[in-house]
Design an enzyme around this catalytic site. Structure first.
Site: not given
Length: 547
Positions: A116, A232, A278, A343, A378
């Protein structure tokens, strides 16, 4: 599972996502535990987590690499000790979930992992594209098997019960079963998730209204880094559809992010393109839509899965396929229309590695908490891991047995607040639009200050309504019997809207105070990341300071 709240117990857990459920299972089995959820079980954000849970378990990976990736994503504000604790305990967290019965995907006899964004190794474990649901289903089943756990559903936590001399938290008041009632406990654990509902565009469910953070703030707890909200980059953007999250893992498997002309524009902002952090990808989309659309807030870009072999798409992303089909998008024939949405809230109630807040007897875990592991941004798939690792610390919780009686209910005649609730509902609808425009992906001082003035005015207006005055009077240990279920719903609307207004103000004030850009906080009037702002924003009452 009876729905009548007990007068007392050893521990109360507020919230039934992954953090709350796992904490409930980790607490000593000889404790009487009450698990409070304001809707039904399985309604929080955790079950929506598609990508998975990160852990350095592969031969070419290590906790130190996981730590370095997390620190890098956190943009200088991670607590290194907390991150080290997280990554070193990740393998044992996975082992615990496997023991409970969570079925992660496998390659032959090994656990399967995927890559990811911003991870340097393939370390994200998954259960197809419904990892959160797989974990929640198992945890819920285990909770319902435990005779020492009582679940109180459709119950709303109104306030914390504190000792007048010491301020120690000793319980909560609940709105449920047409009553306002008090439960005494020596440990209260807040696990209510985030506050995505303050934004018009969010992947969060309707229950994510920041209740735990608001409860803690009113009680005087320290909060930390509230300005840092992760948007997000790829939520489904189809007319009439909810902002369904299209997992980071889709890009990790090779999907391309393109504009209306089919151009992979993300590389204009970062050499990693779609796999940049992100916040970078969200701003790339925001800027592209500003350049190409007359109404950028209504526009979208596209996520093209046709670069991934169809058989892999079918195996890895069946839920995404089905959700897109429901809204008229065939992922095998066309790209998915996507746009950013709020998000994850990196900020929250400040805690240590034992989940302790600044108030004795009060604990916070999951998205409600600020453990220090996420910093300003994050790292993907660290949130479920944080829930499990820090909730596991409650195995060490030691509290004395609590015994107290409950007074007989006091019946109160209620007015009809329908007109006031119509006004509250209007505020409820206006607030997310204002917050999206003022505290969304790009922020400026003038817009933030204007929003602070407006939200403050709304908060004052709400507090002066008769329904709010009634709520503020119920701070004794009496049990109040309501007239009807409609009175309960009206009181819940007022209390929940108060929470939304309060956390909105807290986000706005933190955002206007940080005069730089870092991680999930981007100021177009202060676009640089500055060394002298490598500090945490601490909120305590109406005071903001830095540490």
């Amino acid at each position: 599972m009876t729905q009548t709240p007990p007068a007392n117990c050893e521990a109360i857990v507020v919230g039934s996502g992954a953090a709350g459920l796992y904490a409930t299972l980790c607490l000593p089995e000889h404790y009487r535990i009450v698990l409070v959820t304001k809707d039904k079980l399985r309604t929080g954000s955790s079950k929506w987590a598609q990508g998975g849970i990160a852990a350095a378990i592969a031969e070419d990976d290590s906790p130190i690499l996981h730590l370095e990736d997390t620190l890098r994503a956190g943009a200088g504000l991670c607590d290194r000790q907390a991150v080290q604790f997280l990554v070193e305990n990740a393998p044992s967290a996975i082992a615990s979930l496997l023991e409970l019965g969570v079925a992660f995907d496998r390659n032959n006899d090994r656990l399967a992992t995927t890559l990811e964004a911003a991870h340097s190794r393939s370390r994200v474990l998954h259960s197809q594209d419904t990892t959160g649901r797989a974990i929640i289903d198992i945890l819920t089943a285990r909770v319902t098997e435990r005779p020492n756990i009582q679940v109180i559903s459709q119950a709303f936590a109104l306030s914390l019960w504190q000792d007048e001399q010491t301020s120690r938290c000793q319980g909560i008041s609940l709105l449920c079963n047409n009553q306002i009632t008090w439960i005494r406990a020596n440990a209260v654990i807040l696990a209510t998730g985030g506050g995505g509902q303050i934004f018009a565009q969010t992947t969060n469910p309707a229950v994510s209204t920041g209740d735990g953070v608001a409860l803690a703030w009113r009680a005087g707890a320290q909060l930390r880094d509230l300005e840092f909200v992760q948007f997000h980059p790829t939520a489904l953007s189809q007319p009439g559809a909810p902002r369904f999250l299209i997992s980071e893992a889709v890009r990790g498997e090779g999907a391309h992010l393109v504009d209306a002309e089919g151009r992979r524009f993300a590389f204009d902002c970062d050499p990693r393109g779609e796999l940049a952090p992100r916040d970078v990808v969200s701003r790339a989309i925001f800027n592209r839509l500003q350049q190409t659309s007359a109404h950028p807030e209504m526009a979208n870009v596209y996520l093209d899965l046709r670069e991934i072999p169809p058989e892999k798409v079918r195996y890895r992303f069946p839920n995404i396929i089905n959700k897109c089909q429901q809204w008229g998008v065939d992922v095998f024939e066309q790209p998915i229309p996507v746009a950013p949405a709020a998000h994850y809230w990196m900020g929250g109630v400040a805690v240590d590695v034992m989940a302790r807040t600044s108030i004795p007897g009060l604990y916070a875990i999951g998205e409600t908490a600020s453990t220090g592991v996420h910093g300003a941004n994050r790292l993907a798939s660290n949130s479920l891991l944080e829930c499990i690792v820090f909730a596991a610390q409650l195995r060490e919780l030691q509290v004395e047995r609590v015994e107290c009686d409950r007074n007989s209910p006091v019946r109160v005649e209620w007015a009809d607040w329908s007109e006031e609730c119509d006004r509250i509902q209007t505020l409820r609808e206006q607030l997310p639009i204002l917050m999206w425009r003022s505290a969304g992906i790009c922020r400026t001082e003038s817009v933030l200050q204007a929003a602070i003035s407006q939200v403050s005015a709304w908060h004052s207006e709400l507090s002066e309504l008769e329904i709010s005055q009634c709520l503020s009077r119920f701070v004794s240990e009496e049990t109040i019997e309501l007239r009807s279920s409609s009175a309960e719903q009206q009181l819940k609307l007022a209390a929940e809207t108060t929470n939304l207004l309060e956390i909105s103000l807290l986000v706005l004030e933190s955002a206007v105070s940080r005069q730089e850009s870092r991680g999930g906080h981007y100021r177009s009037d202060y676009p640089e990341t500055l060394d002298n702002w490598q500090v945490h924003t601490i909120t305590e009452g109406n005071i903001i300071f830095y540490h």
